[in-house]
Structures are given as C-alpha cells and as structure tokens.
Design a protein around this motif. Structure first.
Motif, mmCIF file in Angstrom:
data_model
loop_
_atom_site.group_PDB
_atom_site.id
_atom_site.type_symbol
_atom_site.label_atom_id
_atom_site.label_comp_id
_atom_site.label_asym_id
_atom_site.label_seq_id
_atom_site.Cartn_x
_atom_site.Cartn_y
_atom_site.Cartn_z
ATOM 1 N N ARG A 197 0.812 -1.215 0.000
ATOM 2 C CA ARG A 197 0.000 0.000 0.000
ATOM 3 C C ARG A 197 0.850 1.272 0.000
ATOM 4 O O ARG A 197 0.353 2.352 -0.344
ATOM 5 C CB ARG A 197 -0.907 0.006 1.216
ATOM 6 N N PRO A 200 4.001 3.958 -4.595
ATOM 7 C CA PRO A 200 3.244 4.990 -5.330
ATOM 8 C C PRO A 200 2.359 4.408 -6.422
ATOM 9 O O PRO A 200 1.275 4.939 -6.688
ATOM 10 C CB PRO A 200 4.350 5.888 -5.901
ATOM 11 N N ARG A 203 -1.135 3.305 -5.142
ATOM 12 C CA ARG A 203 -2.005 4.271 -4.472
ATOM 13 C C ARG A 203 -3.195 4.663 -5.334
ATOM 14 O O ARG A 203 -4.206 5.149 -4.820
ATOM 15 C CB ARG A 203 -1.199 5.517 -4.092
ATOM 16 N N HIS A 204 -3.073 4.495 -6.632
ATOM 17 C CA HIS A 204 -4.154 4.870 -7.546
ATOM 18 C C HIS A 204 -4.845 3.602 -8.039
ATOM 19 O O HIS A 204 -4.186 2.619 -8.399
ATOM 20 C CB HIS A 204 -3.609 5.673 -8.726
#
Length: 387
Positions: A197, A200, A203-204
C-alpha cells in the motif's frame, strides 16, 4: 543460481499431516525441536525450511512419525494429479486454466483398445524443468492473484517474484510434491503484503473490468478481509480441500472453515445468486478469464532471479567491508586511556579564582628566605623548642 541441497524433507503438507497423525500440536512439536510455534507454522506452510543440524533433527523426527504411522495402519494410496488441458480456441480453455488440478481425476478407458505404452522419462536440466513449470503454472497463478488483489500489474509482478524465489530454491521446489502450490503460497504472500500500500504505483486504482457483472463481483470480493478472501479463493477457486487450505493459509482447520463460511455468507449477502459454490466457482473463472493478463518469458525470470541474487550478495559483501573498515578506523583513532576533562574556574563564596601568581610582597619574600635558611630535616624540626 541454485543452492546445494541439504537433508531431504517431506513436502510442507506432508509435514503437517504427519504431525496431526501423531496427535501432536504445533506447540508440542516446537518444544521437541527447541523452536517457537511460529517457526513450526512457517515450516509446515513452506515459507521457510530449517537448516543445518536443526534440519537433520527435523527430518529424523518426521521419519520417525512416518514409520509410526505406517506401522499403525496401512498407508493410504497417494492420489495422482492429472493435468487437464484444453485445446486452443475451445470455450473452456480460459476456465480450466484458472483452477489448477488439485485432486485426482479419473482417466477414461476405452473398451477394446489396448493401453498405450507409457512414455519414457526424459531427463531435463534444471532450467528446462523450471521453464516447463513456469509455462504451466503462470497463466492460472496470474489470474488467481488478480482476483486476490484486483490489480493486473501487481498480479504479474507477484507471480514473477514468486518464480524468482523458486529458482533460487530450486532443489527444494523440484523435490516438492506440489511445486505450483509452493509458488502460489509465495505469490499470495507477496501480493497481500501490507507494504504494497505504500508503493506509489498502488495508491491509484486501476481501471475496473468492462462488464458490470464482473465489476460488481470483483468489488464484492475485494471488500472481504484478506484472509477470508484468500481462503475463499483457495477452496472455491483453486479447488483445494479444507486441510490443504488451512495449511497454506497457516491456520488451523476449524479456523479455515470459519473463514470460508464467513466469506461465503458475505458474498451471498451482497450477491444472492452466488450462494451456490458451483456458481461462485464458475463466476470467478469467468471474471479472471475476461482480463488480458501478461507475463514475462521463463528465461527473463531466471535471469532476473540470478541478477537479484548477485545484487544482494554484492550488497552484503559491501556492507560487511564497510563495517570492517569502520571498526578498524574506530580502533585506530579511539583513545587508549581515559582523560578527565579540566573543570572551568568557578567562583567560591564570592571569591574570584586567582588566575596567576603575582609579585611577592616584602613579608612573603622574608618568609620564603626564612624557610630556606632553616634546616629541612632532622629531629629539630620534629621537637619544638622554646625561644
């Protein structure tokens, strides 16, 4: 890069079965081996294996348990796993590739036909055996990991990382009765790691499936807790039985059954048409088959594993060299004895400290001369006399 094999051990599932057949708990086995209960749990799940003298003691203990089991009763026949392969272009090709053959399947016999002779075994090199295992297990494992995480790139990366770990431990994986299960456990652990998590890229959210029904099913599946989701996928998706599911998820059989029931209940509450396990299995296969998931070639995975092993080896050597150099520099420059610091001058009862002696007064000069003229030793200095 492979490692030299040690004392052979039974597969992780056989270790758990031998312990349960002897009516031993993980805590009791841990006491006999001199380790913790968590260590025994990782041994039986296949995540780690003992080394050195502890590996020899563990192998001897399992051998004793196997002999006691065979002496108590006749050994049960080992089921033969038959891989079901469908032809290219058939409608069941993607569905069959989701569920790996985990149970014995009966072979069809034709009446009046003579049985075909069994093909002669062909000796394969470690690289060829690894490539064959990779090509057979990768499509299904990528689809399963996609259902587990809902991310296509993470599913591909998890399976490739698991096969890289398998290549590093190839002697152990090659002797395992279920090498695909060994890789699957590593891939699931990597995909469900809580550190994912913080990356980067994760994260989307990724684009959801195009079909609304597939999107609803995937969202409902991802709402389950990770442990329940993994148990449901192993039992209703892959087709493992309850003890095998419990062993792979590092849980007891009652705990795995409880997770499975809770996961099914949650899925049926949101999607009542999935209350039947057969329908749930078919829908999971359809959702995974509708996605276009890619994977690298076997030589690329092997080369990546060897590069990663060389990198960490060189990093360990560099860190060790830096530590030795730092220790040598410290020993060379460190003081050999303790030197107490000089305390600064302080004012005592309002009297400032005297920085340096000044010129002597006449009285002080006279007293110094008198002391020098008198005798420095002898009884005269010890016996007072009257003047």
């Amino acid at each position: 890069m492979t490692r030299s094999p040690g004392t052979p051990l039974p597969p992780p599932k056989a270790r758990r079965r031998l312990r349960e057949a002897a009516s031993l708990t993980q805590a009791q086995l841990a006491d006999r081996m001199g380790v913790t209960r968590a260590t025994v749990r990782t041994w039986e799940s296949g995540r780690t294996t003992p080394r050195g003298r502890r590996r020899e003691a563990y192998a001897e203990l399992l051998k004793t348990l196997a002999e006691e089991e065979s002496a108590a009763a006749e050994p049960a026949p080992v089921p033969v796993v038959v891989a079901v392969r469908t032809g290219p272009g058939s409608p069941a090709e993607d569905t069959e590739s989701l569920v790996l053959p985990a149970k014995a399947l009966p072979t069809e016999e034709r009446q009046g036909d003579e049985p075909e002779p069994a093909p002669e075994p062909v000796a394969l090199t470690p690289a060829q055996a690894f490539d064959a295992l990779y090509e057979f297990g990768t499509p299904a494992l990528v689809r399963q990991t996609f259902l587990l995480t809902g991310r296509r790139e993470l599913a591909r990366e998890s399976v490739e990382r698991a096969f890289q770990t398998a290549w590093e431990n190839w002697p152990e994986v090659a002797r395992d009765r279920d090498p695909v299960g060994w890789v699957r456990a590593v891939a699931y652990e990597y995909a469900l790691s809580p550190w994912q998590r913080f990356r980067p890229r994760n994260r989307h959210p990724e684009p959801p499936p195009a079909d609304p029904g597939d999107r609803t099913l995937l969202n409902t599946l991802l709402r389950l807790p990770p442990r329940h989701r993994r148990t449901l996928l192993l039992y209703d998706g892959v087709g493992l039985d309850l003890p095998e599911t419990a062993a792979e998820t590092e849980a007891s059989t009652p705990a795995a059954a409880n997770r499975l029931l809770n996961a099914r209940r949650a899925m049926a509450d949101r999607l009542p048409e999935l209350a039947d396990p057969e329908v749930l299995h078919r829908r999971l296969a359809e959702v995974a088959s509708n996605e276009r998931l890619r994977a690298a070639k076997p030589p690329t995975v092997r080369v990546g594993s060897e590069r990663r092993a060389r990198f960490w080896t060189r990093a360990a050597i560099a860190f060790t060299a830096a530590l030795i150099g730092t220790t040598a520099l410290t020993l060379r420059t460190a003081p050999t004895h303790y030197e107490p610091p000089v305390s600064p001058g302080e004012t005592v009862r309002g009297v400032p400290p005297k920085v340096a002696p000044g010129a002597l007064s006449d009285e002080e000069l006279e007293l110094r001369q008198k002391l020098r003229d008198q005798m420095q030793d002898g009884p005269e200095r010890l016996t007072p006399r009257l003047e």
